[in-house]
Structure formats: C-alpha cells, structure tokens
Scaffold this active site. Structure first.
Site, short mmCIF file in Angstrom:
data_model
loop_
_atom_site.label_atom_id
_atom_site.label_comp_id
_atom_site.label_asym_id
_atom_site.label_seq_id
_atom_site.Cartn_x
_atom_site.Cartn_y
_atom_site.Cartn_z
N SER A 10 0.85 -1.01 0.06
CA SER A 10 -0.02 0.05 0.15
C SER A 10 0.75 1.23 -0.18
CB SER A 10 -0.68 0.09 1.35
OG SER A 10 -0.18 0.11 2.44
N SER A 135 17.82 -0.53 0.56
CA SER A 135 17.80 0.81 0.36
C SER A 135 19.30 1.20 0.12
CB SER A 135 17.38 1.47 1.76
OG SER A 135 17.39 2.79 2.11
N TYR A 148 17.72 0.39 10.41
CA TYR A 148 17.38 0.15 9.28
C TYR A 148 18.47 -0.17 8.04
CZ TYR A 148 14.66 1.61 4.80
OH TYR A 148 13.81 1.58 3.86
N LYS A 152 17.94 -3.87 6.24
CA LYS A 152 18.24 -3.82 4.61
C LYS A 152 19.25 -4.42 4.08
CE LYS A 152 14.03 -1.94 3.78
NZ LYS A 152 12.95 -2.67 3.07
N ILE A 181 13.15 8.09 -3.12
CA ILE A 181 12.15 8.18 -3.95
C ILE A 181 10.72 8.93 -3.76
CG2 ILE A 181 10.53 6.27 -5.04
CD1 ILE A 181 13.46 6.06 -5.85
#
Length: 237
Positions: A10, A135, A148, A152, A181
């Site tokens: 989503s 990422s 994070y 990743k 992005i």
C-alpha cells in the site's frame, strides 16, 4: 498467469510494483496491514488487471503461515516481492532496544516468515522470482538509521545465500536498493535544494522507475540475473 505477492503493497513503491506486475499479466496479491491494500487491488482491477488484498502481520509467524496457506490453496506463488519495511530512527547512543528490534523484525524476520513457506511450492514449479526491496542506506549508511541499514543490508545477505540454494530450480533471487524515491514523506524530508546537493541527478526517483526495474527482474527476460544487489538511486552510490 503467474501469481505474485507484494508485501507492503500500500506504500508508494509497493503500490507501483503491484500495478506494474499486474500490467505484465500477473495475478497480484497486495499485502498490507490496513484496508489501503483493498484500494490498490481495486485500482488494479479498474485498470483491467487481476488482484486481491491480503492482510496479515508479517512479524507474526503463525499468522503469516495461516494467511499464506490460504493463498497457496489456490496455487503456488512464483513471484515474491519482499517490500515491507519500517523506519524508527534514532542515533545509536539514544536508540531504544525496541526501536532496533522492531525494524529488524519487519525487514528480516518478516522476510523469513513470508519467504520460507512459499519456497517448496515455488521450487516444484521449477520457476520463480524473489526480489527484496532494500535501500541506499544499506549501501551508504545514514546517521540515525543503524537499525534500518542493518535490516536492509541483511536482506541482501539472505538473498545472496538463498540464490545459491535455488538457482538449479530456475528461481532467481535479487535485491533492489532504491535511493530517495518521491512520496509524501520524502517530499517533506527532502526539499528540492536538498536533492540538488545529495543526488547527482538532482531529483527524487519515481516509484514507477523502481517498479519498472522490479518488473524486469520478475520477468523471463531476467532469467540469468541472480544473487545481485541492484541500486537505483540517481548516482548517489
């Protein structure tokens, strides 16, 4: 028609990937933890594609296994996009243990909980595509995002190892590492003047640009690409 599952479907990138796979003719299961997945599935159907929404918590192994058993009852998943991930930023000296654990839980434990039950059915078809969304932070690091970056980067290590295990079965496993992005969140965090300094191409990438890369890696045309981390970041790294 191959059947595809997109976790975290989503969000901006997940939604674009789901749309791109549907446009390639795949039946797409759009995963999430909220009703917004139904909106994405509805958009795909309105555009002439086929899609279903599935809601479960990928950090809950039992719940995930039960949900995937229902999906697999209709046939194997041959395209898996592990896109789900969360941020909970803090510099390491001030990071709470639960901040570290929750980010690792979604990206890495979630990867295992979703991927492992789908492997044997996929292997039996002797064709498959597994693509993990990482990422640029996993490549460059970033202040306040040790959790994070670890999560990743770990995806690529897992993908590399898994690619060796399933290569002889016609299954490829790759990682895509986007940079900045465009999304409502990044539009606020990275104004135009910041992008000019940070990104050699002086702009944010579009979710559709990531989706196009993923759709290619999910296609038969990418059958000899496996175990790779492919960056899409405007030249940042």
């Amino acid at each position: 028609m191959s059947r595809a599952l997109v976790t975290g479907g989503s969000g901006a990138i997940g939604r674009a990937i789901a749309r791109a796979l549907a446009a390639e003719g795949h039946h797409v299961y759009v995963h999430g933890r909220s009703g917004r997945t139904s909106e994405v599935a509805g958009e795909i159907q309105a555009a002439g594609g086929t899609a279903e929404a599935v809601c479960f918590d990928i950090t809950d192994a039992a719940q995930t296994a039960a949900a995937l058993a229902g999906v697999l009852a209709a046939g194997p998943i041959q395209i898996l996009i592990n896109n789900a991930g969360i941020h909970d930023d803090a510099v390491m000296p001030g990071m709470r243990p639960e901040q570290w654990a929750s980010v690792i839980d979604v990206s890495l434990n979630g990867f295992f909980n979703v991927t492992q039950p789908l492997l044997l059915p996929m292997i039996r078809t002797r064709w498959g595509r597994i693509i993990n969304i990482s990422s640029v932070t996993a490549v460059m690091g970033n202040r306040g995002q040790a959790n994070y970056a670890a999560a990743k980067a770990g995806l690529h290590g897992a993908a590399r190892s898994l690619s060796l295990e399933v290569a002889s079965r016609g299954i490829t496993v790759n990682t895509v590492a986007p940079g900045i992005i465009a999304s409502p969140a990044t539009d606020t965090l990275f104004p135009k003047e910041a992008l000019v300094k940070m990104v050699p191409m002086q702009r944010a990438g579009q979710p559709e640009e990531v989706a196009d890369l993923v759709a290619f890696l999910a296609s038969k045309r990418a059958g000899y690409i496996s175990g790779q981390m492919i960056s899409i970041n405007g030249g940042m790294a």
